[in-house]
Design an enzyme around this catalytic site. Structure first.
Site, mmCIF file in Angstrom:
data_model
loop_
_atom_site.group_PDB
_atom_site.id
_atom_site.type_symbol
_atom_site.label_atom_id
_atom_site.label_comp_id
_atom_site.label_asym_id
_atom_site.label_seq_id
_atom_site.Cartn_x
_atom_site.Cartn_y
_atom_site.Cartn_z
ATOM 1 N N HIS A 1 0.865 -1.194 0.000
ATOM 2 C CA HIS A 1 0.000 0.000 0.000
ATOM 3 C C HIS A 1 0.896 1.237 0.000
ATOM 4 C CE1 HIS A 1 -3.803 2.104 1.840
ATOM 5 N NE2 HIS A 1 -3.116 2.934 1.063
ATOM 6 N N HIS B 1 -9.474 1.114 -1.466
ATOM 7 C CA HIS B 1 -9.467 1.674 -0.114
ATOM 8 C C HIS B 1 -10.894 1.561 0.420
ATOM 9 C CE1 HIS B 1 -5.695 3.434 -1.293
ATOM 10 N NE2 HIS B 1 -5.579 4.183 -0.210
ATOM 11 N N ASP C 1 1.814 3.908 2.978
ATOM 12 C CA ASP C 1 0.755 4.735 2.379
ATOM 13 C C ASP C 1 1.339 5.927 1.612
ATOM 14 O OD1 ASP C 1 -1.842 5.346 1.690
ATOM 15 O OD2 ASP C 1 -2.521 5.894 3.705
ATOM 16 N N GLU D 1 -11.368 3.395 5.844
ATOM 17 C CA GLU D 1 -10.333 4.250 6.447
ATOM 18 C C GLU D 1 -11.057 5.357 7.227
ATOM 19 O OE1 GLU D 1 -8.075 6.572 3.625
ATOM 20 O OE2 GLU D 1 -6.439 6.981 5.031
ATOM 21 N N HIS E 1 1.274 4.991 -2.326
ATOM 22 C CA HIS E 1 0.890 5.893 -3.429
ATOM 23 C C HIS E 1 2.172 6.564 -3.904
ATOM 24 C CE1 HIS E 1 -3.423 5.633 -2.328
ATOM 25 N NE2 HIS E 1 -2.911 5.400 -1.123
HETATM 26 N N1 HPA Z 1 -6.530 7.469 1.476
HETATM 27 C C1 HPA Z 1 -7.240 7.795 0.389
HETATM 28 N N2 HPA Z 1 -6.689 8.299 -0.688
HETATM 29 C C2 HPA Z 1 -5.381 8.467 -0.725
HETATM 30 C C3 HPA Z 1 -4.602 8.141 0.365
HETATM 31 C C4 HPA Z 1 -5.209 7.604 1.517
HETATM 32 O O1 HPA Z 1 -4.583 7.277 2.550
HETATM 33 N N3 HPA Z 1 -3.330 8.443 0.011
HETATM 34 C C5 HPA Z 1 -3.351 8.906 -1.237
HETATM 35 N N4 HPA Z 1 -4.599 8.927 -1.697
HETATM 36 ZN ZN ZN Z 2 -3.737 4.816 0.646
#
Ligand code: HPA
Ligand code: ZN
Length: 335
Positions: free
Chosen positions: A14, A194, A275, A197, A16
């Site tokens: 995970h 996702h 992340d 969260e 980005h």
């Molecule tokens: N959550 C949702 N979108 C995102 C995240 C995240 O942690 N990081 C980059 N885009």
């Molecule tokens: Zn993420």
């Protein structure tokens, strides 16, 4: 423990790529492209990176990504992250990228994918870090926009393993993307998303039942629903948990209260990930180190986390087995 973690072979599932954009590289690329950014120093950037919630972070994250313009920029960004992987014994990584963050600004899909994938190829050769790409749809945009991105990706299908769903979760449920996920799967992409969260357990249900996802990014709020937890276990679906992201975005108030160990004890398959490491205060090893300290995790538990990272990767069985064997040898000689 620190040494044990640093040398532990692991995968990151995970990440980005736009969230790995370190201030120093951002300054360099902004200058190269003659784009101004609203910060004068690394100190000013650090001050700006204090977030109250996901949206606070996203506003700054999209602004930072706005300096990426050329194929070389995407290459440098990606290669820089992959060098950090090599330094941390991350043997394999599954990199999310947000094409729409760039195509919306007039950057060609081709520029983004070619820069990223070339860096991945070079890193596999030079750094011995393998990688797969996850093309993520921005959930604050429409499903129609996501379809456009799917279309643009088709000539580059061989470079992309999976599709994901990220950005502002609340008010943008997985069901909004039912059709584009169906079409993406038909094209051969593996679905992940996702969920849970900031959004409710209901969104995790939707991601499972409506999008058919094979892995849940975050998933923290699944714990609110016991039936859901049992279903995730039954379907053998892993959660890509991001401890330092959770505290940075105030999804969790304090690492000592992080549910990672509870998740493991319930029988959920959990992995540890960074992340957006440039924004949340640490690469993957720092996530392992800090969560180990906060929850007093044992070497056996750390081994389980690393094992899950390979087991629940999107690699084929042969590759998975090679990494799992390497990990097992490490554990047996260092436990
Ligand atoms: N959550 C949702 N979108 C995102 C995240 C995240 O942690 N990081 C980059 N885009
Ligand atoms: Zn993420």
């Amino acid at each position: 423990m620190k040494k044990f973690i640093e040398n532990l072979p692991k995968a990151e599932l995970h990440l980005h790529i736009e969230g790995s954009f370190e201030p120093e590289l951002m300054f360099k690329i902004a200058q190269r492209n003659q784009i101004s950014i609203p910060y004068k120093s690394v100190e000013e950037i650090e001050e700006a990176y204090k977030f109250n919630c996901l949206q606070d972070f996203l506003d700054i994250y999209y602004q930072g990504a706005g300096v990426l313009t050329t194929e070389q920029d995407f290459y440098d960004l990606t290669y820089s992250y992959l060098q950090k992987c090599a330094q941390q014994n991350v043997r394999h990584t599954e990199i999310m990228f947000d094409p729409q963050t760039h195509t919306e600004r007039g950057i060609a899909f081709e520029t983004v994918i070619n820069g990223i994938s070339k860096a991945c190829e070079d890193a596999e050769e030079n750094l011995k870090v393998s990688s797969l790409l996850i093309m993520s749809y921005l959930r604050h945009l429409s499903e129609k926009e996501a379809f456009k991105t799917l279309e643009q990706s088709l000539p580059f299908k061989d470079k992309i393993a999976a599709v994901g769903l990220d950005s502002s979760e609340k008010g943008n449920p997985p069901s909004k993307f039912k059709n584009v996920y169906e079409a993406s799967v038909k094209e051969g992409y593996i679905p992940v998303a996702h969920a849970g969260e900031e959004g409710p357990a209901q969104y995790v249900w939707e991601a499972l039942d409506i999008l058919g996802i094979k892995r849940i990014d975050h998933g923290n709020n699944a714990l609110d629903d016991e039936t859901l937890v049992n279903e995730i276990i039954k379907r053998d679906i892993a959660l890509t948990v991001c401890p330092l992201s959770n505290t940075a975005l105030q999804v969790i108030d304090d690492l000592h209260n992080h549910p990672l160990k509870k998740m493991m004890d319930l029988g959920l398959k959990v992995t540890v990930n960074s992340d957006d490491p440039a924004y949340f205060g640490g690469q993957v090893n720092k996530n392992y180190i800090e969560i180990q300290q906060a929850l007093n995790l044992s070497k056996a538990e750390l081994y389980q986390l690393a094992k899950n990272s390979f087991q629940y990767s999107l690699l084929n069985d042969t590759k998975k087995q090679q990494y799992l064997t390497e990990l097992e040898v490490y554990y047996n000689t260092n436990k």
